[in-house]
Design an enzyme around this catalytic site. Structure first.
Site, PDB file in Angstrom:
ATOM      1  N   LYS A 182       0.571  -1.098  -0.387  1.00 55.71           N
ATOM      2  CA  LYS A 182       0.047   0.005  -0.104  1.00 55.71           C
ATOM      3  C   LYS A 182       0.901   1.103   0.237  1.00 55.71           C
ATOM      4  CE  LYS A 182      -2.145  -1.282   3.488  1.00 55.71           C
ATOM      5  NZ  LYS A 182      -1.507  -2.624   4.124  1.00 55.71           N
ATOM      6  N   ARG A 188       9.997  -0.011  11.149  1.00 53.56           N
ATOM      7  CA  ARG A 188       9.575  -0.273  12.348  1.00 53.56           C
ATOM      8  C   ARG A 188       9.393  -1.211  13.375  1.00 53.56           C
ATOM      9  NH1 ARG A 188       4.418   0.390   8.562  1.00 53.56           N
ATOM     10  NH2 ARG A 188       3.551  -0.491  10.162  1.00 53.56           N
ATOM     11  N   ARG A 212      11.500  -4.964   5.173  1.00 55.93           N
ATOM     12  CA  ARG A 212      11.494  -3.590   4.767  1.00 55.93           C
ATOM     13  C   ARG A 212      13.013  -3.165   5.965  1.00 55.93           C
ATOM     14  NH1 ARG A 212       5.730  -1.229   5.700  1.00 55.93           N
ATOM     15  NH2 ARG A 212       5.916  -3.158   7.677  1.00 55.93           N
ATOM     16  N   ARG A 238      -9.962   0.543   7.510  1.00 60.31           N
ATOM     17  CA  ARG A 238      -9.904  -0.797   8.175  1.00 60.31           C
ATOM     18  C   ARG A 238     -11.022  -1.452   8.724  1.00 60.31           C
ATOM     19  NH1 ARG A 238      -4.176   0.172   8.044  1.00 60.31           N
ATOM     20  NH2 ARG A 238      -3.477  -1.669   9.506  1.00 60.31           N
ATOM     21  N   ARG A 242      -1.110  -8.651  13.568  1.00 65.01           N
ATOM     22  CA  ARG A 242      -1.524  -7.759  12.159  1.00 65.01           C
ATOM     23  C   ARG A 242      -2.409  -8.638  11.119  1.00 65.01           C
ATOM     24  NH1 ARG A 242       4.007  -4.836  11.407  1.00 65.01           N
ATOM     25  NH2 ARG A 242       2.824  -3.633   9.638  1.00 65.01           N
TER      26      ARG A 242
END
Ligand code: AP5
Ligand code: MG
Length: 220
Positions: A17, A165, A131, A92, A176
């Site tokens: 996203k 993160r 990431r 969400r 998640r």
């Protein structure tokens, strides 16, 4: 392309996203509105919202609908949103989707499309744990799939500080993903019933996902 479009990107953590929203922003001038980025800024600033959200985010759970809806309602009033926007990570939940429809109807701004970036769970842990982000300009990278051209140097701004993160670990990703399947994925049906759902294959390479999304956008 007419840039005054309003779209939602839907998909699990790590589906792309943020990566794709930044590319659409660069290509069209539409504004990326990432509720995750807004919350991380609130946490960094230790604002009242940040203080409430910090532990919830670190656990991989969803922040309450009322906080998020209030935050987005404020943000979409800003003048830059008149150029059109890409919602990244919002809505969400069904209550968030309903609140968004009402906000837009009140402003007489229709939603043009909701694009699901479809990626099966087995891809997600590798995407998330690899990431990293430029600490200066926020450009996104991946240890395997999106390395900087020169090791340790940001392609966009030349900085050499990167961050990861706190919620990008395997255990939190599983929480998640559960939240995505239980609470978020019903919004796919919500937008399908509204007749504005489009699906792209998020397992393609990053450039091919961008091409698929730009094709969908041109048709909206
Ligand atoms: P948020 O920041 O939105 O996190 P998320 O939804 O878990 O999504 P991610 O940012 O992890 O993934 P992404 O889809 O943006 O992937 P990316 O492009 O970076 O939310 C964080 C937290 O805030 C939530 O857990 C919740 O607590 C709270 N929150 C936020 N919004 C909320 C809301 N509306 N309601 C309630 N709570 C809310 O890509 C991932 C990696 O993969 C990158 O390294 C990238 O380089 C790589 N990659 C991307 N595409 C590809 C590809 N096609 N092939 C290979 N690699 C790829
Ligand atoms: Mg993101």
């Amino acid at each position: 392309m007419n840039a005054t479009k309003r779209i939602v990107l839907i998909g699990p953590p790590g589906c792309g996203k943020g990566t794709q929203a930044k590319r659409i922003e660069d290509a069209t001038g539409m504004v990326q509105l990432s509720t995750g980025d807004m919350l991380r800024a609130a946490v960094a600033a230790a604002s009242p919202i940040g203080l409430k959200a910090k532990a919830v985010m670190e656990a991989g759970q969803l922040v309450s609908d009322d906080i998020i809806i209030g935050m987005v309602a404020e943000r979409i009033k800003a003048p830059d949103c008149a150029k059109g926007f890409i919602l990244d990570g919002f809505p969400r939940s069904i209550p968030q989707a309903e609140a968004l429809s009402k906000m837009l109807a009140d402003n007489k701004q229709p939603m043009n499309g909701a694009i699901e970036i479809r990626v099966p769970d087995q891809f997600i842990v590798e995407r998330i744990t690899g990431r990293f982000t430029c600490a200066k300009c926020g450009a996104g990278y991946h240890d395997k799939f999106q390395k900087p051209a020169k090791d340790g140097v940001c392609d966009k701004c030349g900085a050499s500080d990167f961050s990861r993160r706190k919620d990008d670990n395997e255990e939190t990703v599983r929480t998640r993903l559960s939240a995505y399947h239980e609470v978020t994925s019903p919004i796919v049906g919500f937008y399908d019933r509204a007749g504005i759902l489009k699906v792209v294959d998020g397992t393609q390479g990053i450039d091919d996902v961008t091409k698929s999304i730009m094709k969908v956008l041109a048709e909206l």
